[in-house]
Design a protein around this motif. Structure first.
Motif, mmCIF file in Angstrom:
data_model
loop_
_atom_site.group_PDB
_atom_site.id
_atom_site.type_symbol
_atom_site.label_atom_id
_atom_site.label_comp_id
_atom_site.label_asym_id
_atom_site.label_seq_id
_atom_site.Cartn_x
_atom_site.Cartn_y
_atom_site.Cartn_z
ATOM 1 N N LYS A 286 0.954 -1.175 0.098
ATOM 2 C CA LYS A 286 0.144 -0.067 0.002
ATOM 3 C C LYS A 286 0.851 1.566 -0.406
ATOM 4 O O LYS A 286 0.534 2.572 -0.626
ATOM 5 C CB LYS A 286 -1.223 0.397 0.698
ATOM 6 C CG LYS A 286 -1.814 -1.291 1.195
ATOM 7 C CD LYS A 286 -3.016 -1.355 2.463
ATOM 8 C CE LYS A 286 -4.313 -1.768 2.384
ATOM 9 N NZ LYS A 286 -5.714 -1.832 3.471
ATOM 10 N N GLU B 240 4.136 4.088 -4.323
ATOM 11 C CA GLU B 240 4.838 4.800 -5.070
ATOM 12 C C GLU B 240 4.943 4.761 -6.268
ATOM 13 O O GLU B 240 5.861 4.388 -6.712
ATOM 14 C CB GLU B 240 4.967 5.930 -4.340
ATOM 15 C CG GLU B 240 4.393 6.615 -2.676
ATOM 16 C CD GLU B 240 5.458 7.680 -2.262
ATOM 17 O OE1 GLU B 240 6.435 8.233 -2.418
ATOM 18 O OE2 GLU B 240 4.739 8.220 -0.445
ATOM 19 N N ASN C 35 -3.340 -1.341 -3.752
ATOM 20 C CA ASN C 35 -2.609 -0.490 -4.500
ATOM 21 C C ASN C 35 -3.081 0.321 -5.834
ATOM 22 O O ASN C 35 -2.833 -0.446 -6.968
ATOM 23 C CB ASN C 35 -1.018 -0.136 -4.717
ATOM 24 C CG ASN C 35 -0.562 0.679 -4.362
ATOM 25 O OD1 ASN C 35 -1.461 1.713 -4.996
ATOM 26 N ND2 ASN C 35 0.741 0.777 -4.112
ATOM 27 N N ARG D 297 -2.295 2.135 -7.276
ATOM 28 C CA ARG D 297 -1.044 2.651 -8.170
ATOM 29 C C ARG D 297 -0.675 1.756 -9.484
ATOM 30 O O ARG D 297 0.126 1.454 -10.059
ATOM 31 C CB ARG D 297 0.114 3.353 -7.348
ATOM 32 C CG ARG D 297 -0.303 5.112 -7.412
ATOM 33 C CD ARG D 297 0.348 5.809 -6.116
ATOM 34 N NE ARG D 297 0.469 5.153 -5.208
ATOM 35 C CZ ARG D 297 -0.201 4.562 -3.840
ATOM 36 N NH1 ARG D 297 -1.218 5.734 -3.837
ATOM 37 N NH2 ARG D 297 0.485 4.135 -2.892
#
Length: 521
Positions: A112, A115, A145, A147
């Motif tokens: 999580k 980035e 996540n 992303r």
């Protein structure tokens, strides 16, 4: 698409879905699209929390995405995830539907916290037992996540992509359009590659650990057995391994493990780890041992150092590092590894459909590989160094019954040839006449046995010329307090069932050593 038995099992799993989600399919009129539609309709009918749409517009057809309203999840299967990947499909359905993953809280937090943007593509084959771990790990990351996105692609179905990217081994993983990795990887390994500080943090944690009574190096059958027997004695036990399961993870069918009529390597590896985790055993994965420093004095602590910079100490050590595929050691082999040179016919065979391949090795593994590949590829040339095949008679009869297999005896492999991108030939020398011959082909499958993972032990314990750890009847090495078990040792017949027994014996030997070394004078 699914038979009634499978539907019943799947329905029981889908009862764990708590959040509604959609399956969005991208289809055309092809037979594979209709087959996928049948599968998805069967799934949708088993749960009132699943909705099926067929208006997807993805460029890969057939494919389907799993989408949950209000959640940013990008998870897609391009191809029909049956065979070994059916479990990946079931887990994806559950996790998108809100069922909590089995990963540790620490691992989930790491995922999580990632980035950046991570667009993963994994090429798999339905016969690959190594692929599901990758597919399941990346699917989970995509669920956790927003992303992270992941597409699992059946390489046999999307041959144009395989050819364009010159993929000749599975699993092959791309990240943001660039090659990320090939071969089996655990979730923790993927995270470690993305989170560059993870290895240093883990090493710091290991350095802070107190000394173990028994430290097992290796997580295969021998290591798992040793850990269980040690933990049952109530002593402080640790297992440090590169990957739990070891060589078993690369084994397809297992039919001679007593009391288990039939299983597969990854399934057995999971069972071994689950059994170990039932006890108070400290399991430390992704740890590659690089040096053993024996205790300086009787009753002292042995030290094991790892590639990560970590160091662990223990009163006794059990070495269960197993073995790996033996390489040919000829020019071109390493250069074209995963570019036509392969070691797992079950995993990579489908990528060579309709092509010409060679199998190197005349034992059971080599002959079984040739038989298996003959049903997929255009032609198989089986080469062996010996004057005769060593495989079981029943396998040889099957081999010689197949019209697209040629057997070459007394063949010494000289070189693997390629065009700089992939394999295009093989050179071998006739051991009797001395002539060199070239074979035009697209793949080379190496099946010539195993090498013990013991290089890091040179100078610490006594090894044979072949690198096997010398042990006595109790599993003890030449260093007091250091024991060994499994395929890395001199014990004959490298079998899973033997490794399990040897692990237990080494653990009992270590416990006996602890009792005697700590007894009052």
């Amino acid at each position: 698409m699914l038979d009634e038995s499978l539907k019943t099992q799947l329905q029981a799993y889908l009862e764990r879905v708590t959040l509604p989600f959609e399956i969005v399919a991208s289809l055309d009129e092809s037979a594979k699209s209709q087959e996928m539609l049948g599968l998805l309709q069967d799934i949708q009918a088993l749960s009132d929390k699943i909705t099926l749409r067929t208006d997807g517009k993805d460029a890969r057809v057939p494919s389907f995405a799993l989408e949950r309203p209000g959640a940013d999840i990008s998870l897609r299967f391009a191809g029909i995830p049956m065979g070994h990947e059916f479990t990946s499909l079931v887990l994806a359905l559950l996790q998108v539907g809100g069922y909590p993953p089995k990963a540790s809280e620490e691992t989930i937090a790491q995922v999580k916290a990632l980035e950046g943007e991570y667009r993963f593509e994994t090429y798999f084959s339905l016969s690959c037992q190594n692929c599901p771990d990758i597919v399941q790990a990346l699917n989970l990351m995509a669920v956790l996540n927003p992303r992270v996105s992941h597409v699992a692609i059946d390489g046999a179905l999307f041959q144009d992509e395989v050819e364009k990217r010159q993929i000749m081994a599975v699993p092959t993983i791309y990240l943001n359009g660039e090659l990320f990795g090939q071969g089996r990887m655990e979730l923790e390994q993927i995270i470690a590659k993305l989170d560059t500080g993870a290895s240093a943090r883990e090493a710091e944690k290991l350095n802070a650990k107190e000394a173990f009574d028994v430290l097992v190096i290796g997580g295969g059958p021998a290591g798992a057995s040793a850990a269980i027997y040690a933990a049952r004695k109530g002593i402080r036990t640790g297992v440090a391994a590169e990957r739990f399961g070891g060589q078993v993870l690369d084994t397809m069918a297992i039919e001679n493990f007593i009391s288990v009529p039939e299983t597969e390597g990854p399934k057995l590896a999971r069972a071994l780890e689950e059994h170990v985790r039932q006890y108070e055993v400290d399991i430390m994965n992704l740890q590659r041992a690089v040096k053993l420093v024996p205790a300086a004095a009787k009753g002292g602590l042995h030290e094991v150092r790892f590639e990560s910079g970590a160091s662990l100490k223990a009163r006794t050590v059990i070495l269960a590092t197993g073995a790996r595929y033996r390489a040919l050691g000829v020019p071109g082999e390493q250069e074209y590894r995963a570019k036509g040179v392969a070691y797992c016919p079950h995993c990579d065979g489908p990528l060579f459909k309709g092509k010409r391949v060679a199998v190197i090795g005349g034992g059971n593994s080599g002959v079984e590989a040739a038989i298996d590949l003959a049903g997929i590829v255009a032609h198989v040339t089986l080469l062996t160094h010996g004057e005769a095949l060593r495989a079981d008679a029943v396998l040889q009869r099957k081999l010689h019954s197949l019209p697209n297999i040629t057997v070459l005896l007394n063949a010494q492999i000289a070189e693997v040839l390629g065009d700089g991108q992939k394999v295009n030939g093989l050179v071998y020398k006739d051991r009797l006449g001395g002539e060199a011959h070239r074979i035009e082909l697209e793949g080379v499958f190496v099946q010539i046995g195993l090498l013990p993972n013991s290089e890091w032990l040179k100078g610490s314990v006594e090894l044979t010329e072949r690198g096997e750890i010398i042990t006595d009847a109790h599993g003890a090495t030449t260093v007091p307090g250091v024991f060994a078990a499994g395929d890395a040792t001199t014990v004959p017949y490298k079998q899973i069932v033997i490794a399990v027994g040897e692990g237990a014996k080494a653990s009992l030997g270590a416990f006996d050593h602890l009792i005697r070394s700590s007894a009052p004078a």
